[in-house]
Design an enzyme around this catalytic site. Structure first.
Site, PDB file in Angstrom:
ATOM      1  N   ASP A  23      40.812  26.328 -41.456  1.00  0.00           N
ATOM      2  CA  ASP A  23      40.873  27.399 -40.313  1.00  0.00           C
ATOM      3  C   ASP A  23      41.766  27.789 -39.112  1.00  0.00           C
ATOM      4  O   ASP A  23      42.550  27.005 -38.055  1.00  0.00           O
ATOM      5  CB  ASP A  23      39.334  26.779 -39.089  1.00  0.00           C
ATOM      6  CG  ASP A  23      38.598  27.808 -37.816  1.00  0.00           C
ATOM      7  OD1 ASP A  23      39.323  28.854 -37.756  1.00  0.00           O
ATOM      8  OD2 ASP A  23      37.509  27.425 -38.441  1.00  0.00           O
ATOM      9  N   SER A  40      38.903  32.661 -39.077  1.00  0.00           N
ATOM     10  CA  SER A  40      37.162  31.983 -38.877  1.00  0.00           C
ATOM     11  C   SER A  40      36.423  32.895 -38.951  1.00  0.00           C
ATOM     12  O   SER A  40      36.312  33.792 -40.225  1.00  0.00           O
ATOM     13  CB  SER A  40      37.162  31.155 -37.670  1.00  0.00           C
ATOM     14  OG  SER A  40      36.336  29.499 -37.807  1.00  0.00           O
TER      15      SER A  40
END
Length: 304
Positions: A189, A77
């Site tokens: 993610d 992320s």
């Protein structure tokens, strides 16, 4: 003459014994800045957190100022973006300056798509402008970027080849951003499979791991919109998998992100300061770990 030779012999022997005793009973002075022994390889794992992840820059600032060695980095992320910037040679000051300019429209736009509400396609142009490396092989430090395969639920780690597509993929917050199709996978993610990518660091051959986790107190309110639902769901999932990565860290640095929203990019300066505060608090533990000898028996590797 024989008497003189005897005196010289005993003098030399006494000097040698003193030297051996001094070596045995007096520790070698620490290297400046608490640097690790030459046979140590130190890895830094940066977790996710969307805007809260800007605290990673403050952590890096303190590590660099105190000459804490970093031999490899991993991120997922927003942690992957900060890790990539550091690995390509950007200074902490350069990263801080860039983050002060970032707003939602810098990397995302709303869209109509059956797989998401927004696209991070603008991130490609932003990253190409800010990060002067197009491939992993161009980086100055080994880097691992962790995304998640939405079809299989597996962690997917990138260490070579193109740099920008994996960075976009590992920042595709599921439910908000449209997943990224890359190398035959549907990627999102990486924080959904591990909030701090410790396993990816182990695969880079490090023996000492510093994990950076953005601390929150978990769900504290009832969501009132879809974005809060998505964000809170992420926090619940991350809190449940913490044990899987914590046990593999030698030191964990935890900036307090409780008072920051997922999209608080306008509070970059405060987040950086919080990262600095947490890293300074961890310095004694870091120096103690780096001063010790690396473990002779490697820890059991974890997946990811």
């Amino acid at each position: 003459m024989q008497k003189d030779l005897g005196k010289s012999f005993w003098k030399a022997l006494t000097t040698a014994v003193k030297s051996v005793r001094q070596f045995a009973y007096h520790p070698v002075p620490a290297r400046p800045g608490g640097a690790a022994p030459l046979n140590r390889r130190v890895g830094l794992a940066l977790g996710g957190g969307f805007a809260r992840g800007l605290a990673h820059i403050g952590v890096l600032k303190v590590l660099v100022e105190n000459q804490i060695p970093i031999d490899a980095v991993a991120g997922t992320s927003v942690g992957a973006l900060i890790a990539a910037g550091f690995a390509c040679g950007m200074t902490v000051q350069q990263m801080a300056e860039e983050t002060r300019k970032i707003r939602w429209k810098s990397f995302a736009r709303w869209t109509v798509d059956r797989l998401g509400l927004a696209t991070n396609v603008r991130m490609e142009g932003l990253l190409k402008r800010v990060i002067p490396c197009a491939r992993f092989e161009d980086l100055k430090l080994p880097l691992a970027v962790v995304a998640a395969d939405l079809s299989t639920g597996q962690a997917v780690t990138f260490r070579r080849g193109e740099l920008i597509p994996p960075l976009r993929a590992c920042c595709s917050f599921p439910g908000l951003f449209v997943p990224i199709e890359y190398q035959g996978r549907l990627l999102v993610d990486g924080a959904i499979v591990g909030s701090v990518p410790v396993g990816a660091l182990q695969e880079l051959g490090v023996d000492t791991i510093i994990g950076v986790h953005l601390r929150t107190n978990g769900p504290r309110y009832t969501p009132t919109n879809i974005f809060q639902v998505i964000g809170q769901s992420f926090q619940i999932a991350q809190s449940l998998n913490e044990a899987s990565w914590r046990k593999f860290c030698d030191v964990i640095i935890e900036p307090n992100a409780n008072d920051f929203r997922w999209d608080d990019f306008a509070r970059a300066e405060e987040l950086i300061c919080e990262g600095e505060r947490a890293a300074r608090a961890a310095l004694p533990a870091l120096r103690a770990v780096l001063a010790a000898k690396p473990a002779l028996i490697p820890r059991t590797a974890m997946a990811g």
